[in-house]
Design an enzyme around this catalytic site. Structure first.
Site, PDB file in Angstrom:
ATOM      1  N   TYR A   1       0.823  -1.212   0.000  1.00  0.00           N
ATOM      2  CA  TYR A   1       0.000   0.000   0.000  1.00  0.00           C
ATOM      3  C   TYR A   1       0.856   1.262   0.000  1.00  0.00           C
ATOM      4  O   TYR A   1       0.423   2.313  -0.449  1.00  0.00           O
ATOM      5  CB  TYR A   1      -0.896   0.028   1.239  1.00  0.00           C
ATOM      6  CG  TYR A   1      -2.231  -0.665   1.078  1.00  0.00           C
ATOM      7  CD1 TYR A   1      -2.304  -1.993   0.661  1.00  0.00           C
ATOM      8  CD2 TYR A   1      -3.415   0.002   1.365  1.00  0.00           C
ATOM      9  CE1 TYR A   1      -3.526  -2.628   0.530  1.00  0.00           C
ATOM     10  CE2 TYR A   1      -4.639  -0.630   1.240  1.00  0.00           C
ATOM     11  CZ  TYR A   1      -4.691  -1.944   0.823  1.00  0.00           C
ATOM     12  OH  TYR A   1      -5.904  -2.570   0.703  1.00  0.00           O
TER      13      TYR A   1
ATOM     14  N   LYS B   1       3.457 -15.464   1.779  1.00  0.00           N
ATOM     15  CA  LYS B   1       3.663 -16.134   0.491  1.00  0.00           C
ATOM     16  C   LYS B   1       5.170 -16.370   0.395  1.00  0.00           C
ATOM     17  O   LYS B   1       5.836 -15.954  -0.561  1.00  0.00           O
ATOM     18  CB  LYS B   1       3.119 -15.242  -0.638  1.00  0.00           C
ATOM     19  CG  LYS B   1       3.040 -15.903  -1.995  1.00  0.00           C
ATOM     20  CD  LYS B   1       1.946 -16.959  -2.127  1.00  0.00           C
ATOM     21  CE  LYS B   1       2.067 -17.688  -3.448  1.00  0.00           C
ATOM     22  NZ  LYS B   1       1.175 -18.850  -3.564  1.00  0.00           N
TER      23      LYS B   1
ATOM     24  N   ASP C   1      -2.790 -18.343  -0.234  1.00  0.00           N
ATOM     25  CA  ASP C   1      -3.765 -19.044  -1.086  1.00  0.00           C
ATOM     26  C   ASP C   1      -4.421 -20.198  -0.318  1.00  0.00           C
ATOM     27  O   ASP C   1      -5.640 -20.369  -0.330  1.00  0.00           O
ATOM     28  CB  ASP C   1      -3.102 -19.532  -2.388  1.00  0.00           C
ATOM     29  CG  ASP C   1      -1.797 -20.297  -2.166  1.00  0.00           C
ATOM     30  OD1 ASP C   1      -1.254 -20.253  -1.047  1.00  0.00           O
ATOM     31  OD2 ASP C   1      -1.329 -20.941  -3.128  1.00  0.00           O
TER      32      ASP C   1
ATOM     33  N   ASP D   1      -6.223  -7.273   4.130  1.00  0.00           N
ATOM     34  CA  ASP D   1      -7.388  -6.614   3.523  1.00  0.00           C
ATOM     35  C   ASP D   1      -8.299  -7.667   2.909  1.00  0.00           C
ATOM     36  O   ASP D   1      -9.514  -7.661   3.119  1.00  0.00           O
ATOM     37  CB  ASP D   1      -6.896  -5.631   2.449  1.00  0.00           C
ATOM     38  CG  ASP D   1      -8.045  -4.916   1.754  1.00  0.00           C
ATOM     39  OD1 ASP D   1      -8.961  -4.467   2.463  1.00  0.00           O
ATOM     40  OD2 ASP D   1      -8.025  -4.825   0.513  1.00  0.00           O
TER      41      ASP D   1
ATOM     42  N   ASP E   1     -12.249  -9.449   4.432  1.00  0.00           N
ATOM     43  CA  ASP E   1     -13.559  -9.474   3.766  1.00  0.00           C
ATOM     44  C   ASP E   1     -14.117 -10.899   3.746  1.00  0.00           C
ATOM     45  O   ASP E   1     -15.321 -11.119   3.873  1.00  0.00           O
ATOM     46  CB  ASP E   1     -13.460  -8.958   2.318  1.00  0.00           C
ATOM     47  CG  ASP E   1     -13.648  -7.445   2.224  1.00  0.00           C
ATOM     48  OD1 ASP E   1     -13.342  -6.750   3.209  1.00  0.00           O
ATOM     49  OD2 ASP E   1     -14.106  -6.962   1.169  1.00  0.00           O
TER      50      ASP E   1
HETATM   51  C1  IPM Z   1     -10.442  -1.426   4.082  1.00  0.00           C
HETATM   52  C2  IPM Z   1     -10.680  -0.792   2.752  1.00  0.00           C
HETATM   53  C3  IPM Z   1      -9.536   0.185   2.452  1.00  0.00           C
HETATM   54  C4  IPM Z   1      -8.267  -0.616   2.388  1.00  0.00           C
HETATM   55  C5  IPM Z   1      -9.727   1.048   1.197  1.00  0.00           C
HETATM   56  C6  IPM Z   1     -11.031   1.784   1.202  1.00  0.00           C
HETATM   57  C7  IPM Z   1      -8.575   1.987   1.009  1.00  0.00           C
HETATM   58  O1  IPM Z   1     -10.834  -1.748   1.772  1.00  0.00           O
HETATM   59  O2  IPM Z   1     -10.303  -0.683   5.082  1.00  0.00           O
HETATM   60  O3  IPM Z   1     -10.402  -2.649   4.161  1.00  0.00           O
HETATM   61  O4  IPM Z   1      -7.947  -1.210   1.339  1.00  0.00           O
HETATM   62  O5  IPM Z   1      -7.556  -0.666   3.389  1.00  0.00           O
HETATM   63 MN    MN Z   2     -10.898  -3.816   2.539  1.00  0.00          MN
END
Ligand code: IPM
Ligand code: MN
Length: 355
Positions: free
Chosen positions: A138, A188, A221, A245, A249
């Site tokens: 990032y 990885k 993975d 990240d 999710d």
């Molecule tokens: C998160 C989001 C952010 C990230 C974006 C909006 C920059 O996806 O907080 O998980 O990638 O960190």
């Molecule tokens: Mn995210």
């Protein structure tokens, strides 16, 4: 007096932070807290031409904690990278040195049917993701899209120093000690040198300082597969910025909805609290968003920045109670669903009842 800076941002950010305001106002009778609101992300771009102004950054540094809604949306997608709403978020994390992003993903028993996975698989799942937040790909330099011999080339750099790895690993091990005493570190290392360093440093911190904690390493993975195959066997998951990240999710979906997952970003001094979900432009302004992730993030704020663990626990119990009583927003329910503000009100009623 404790100061909270609220940055609702874009999309449903405004709606969900409004529900947090109800909760903060409620606790103002017992605690010395005050809050101010300001513009952030696309909302700030529209007024000031940039996602995070110097003034707002200064306010964030003066506050005891920052509560965020969400940033981004189609309106600002075409902007150059440096001017996008997301850049404001990344700068805020970096400037406040919030290097450890804590994302607890717990399956509330009442929501076990809301997950896309079988009940028997998600039952008992309680995963705590610790994601490195101020380094890795990032922030790595150089970063560009440029033309080389008439063809476009893009690059980002995945860089970690051993200190950056060590400090976030320590956070993960400390948290594991207060939970089920197990850390699974994702990397990885079979392909990337930087990830070999990640694995080596995590192992070293483990054997020097946290031998009592169980440590596993998984390739990302494989981890992506194991997390949906045997979610209830994970305790703390430690990962770098990008892998964290992605995996968070995935963990969110286990819990039924991205609308449920809170987060805290901490370092040595500051704290930033935000729901894991984004700005959800498709449902913004309709008052149907789920405010639970934001309210649970506020709960984390009370715990990690204001050291008011009892309020954190109270908020969590109130959310549980509300779900047990059958109340649902659209993302987690089918019929008779509540609006965002109705859900906030129900949670507040339970806070009042339980306190
Ligand atoms: C998160 C989001 C952010 C990230 C974006 C909006 C920059 O996806 O907080 O998980 O990638 O960190
Ligand atoms: Mn995210």
């Amino acid at each position: 007096m404790k100061k909270i800076l609220i940055l609702p941002g874009d999309g449903i950010g405004q709606e969900v932070t409004n529900e947090c305001l109800k909760v903060i106002s409620y606790f103002q009778k017992d605690c010395e807290i005050e809050y101010t609101e300001d513009l952030f992300g696309g909302a700030s771009i529209d007024v000031h031409g940039e996602p995070l102004t110097k003034e707002v950054l200064k306010k964030a540094m003066e506050a005891d904690a920052v509560l965020l809604g969400a940033v981004g949306g189609p309106k600002w997608e075409q902007l150059e990278h440096n001017l996008k709403p997301e850049k404001g978020l990344l700068t805020l994390r970096k400037e406040l040195e919030a290097f450890a992003n804590l994302r607890p993903g717990k399956v509330f028993p009442a929501l076990i049917d809301a997950s896309s996975l079988k009940k028997s698989i998600v039952k008992g799942t309680d995963i705590f993701v610790v994601r490195e937040l101020t380094g890795g790909i990032y922030f790595g330099e150089p970063r560009y899209i440029k033309e080389v011999d008439g063809k476009k080339v893009g690059a980002n750099n995945l860089i970690y120093s051993e200190d950056e790895i060590a400090r976030v690993a320590r956070v993960a091990f400390e948290i594991a000690r207060k939970r089920r005493n197990k850390v699974t570190s994702l990397d990885k290392a079979n392909v990337l040198e930087v990830m070999q360093l990640w694995r080596d440093v995590v192992s070293e911190i483990h054997s020097n300082e946290f031998k009592d904690v169980e440590l596993d390493h998984l390739y990302i993975d494989n981890a992506a597969m194991q997390v949906i195959k045997r979610p209830s066997t994970f305790d703390v998951i430690l990962a770098g910025n990008l892998f964290g990240d992605i995996i968070s999710d995935e963990v969110a979906e286990l819990t039924g909805s991205l609308g449920m997952l809170p987060s805290a970003s901490i370092g040595n001094k500051y704290g930033i609290y935000e729901p894991v979900h984004g700005s959800a432009p498709d449902i913004a302004g309709q008052n149907i968003a789920n405010p639970i992730a934001a309210i649970l993030s506020l709960g984390m704020l009370f715990k990690y920045s204001l050291q008011l663990d009892s309020i954190h626990d109270l908020i969590e119990s109130a959310v549980s109670e509300t779900l047990n009583a059958g109340f649902r927003t659209k993302d987690i329910g089918i019929k008779d669903t509540l609006t965002c503000s109705q859900m906030g009100d129900e949670i507040l009623k339970n806070i009042d009842k339980l306190s």
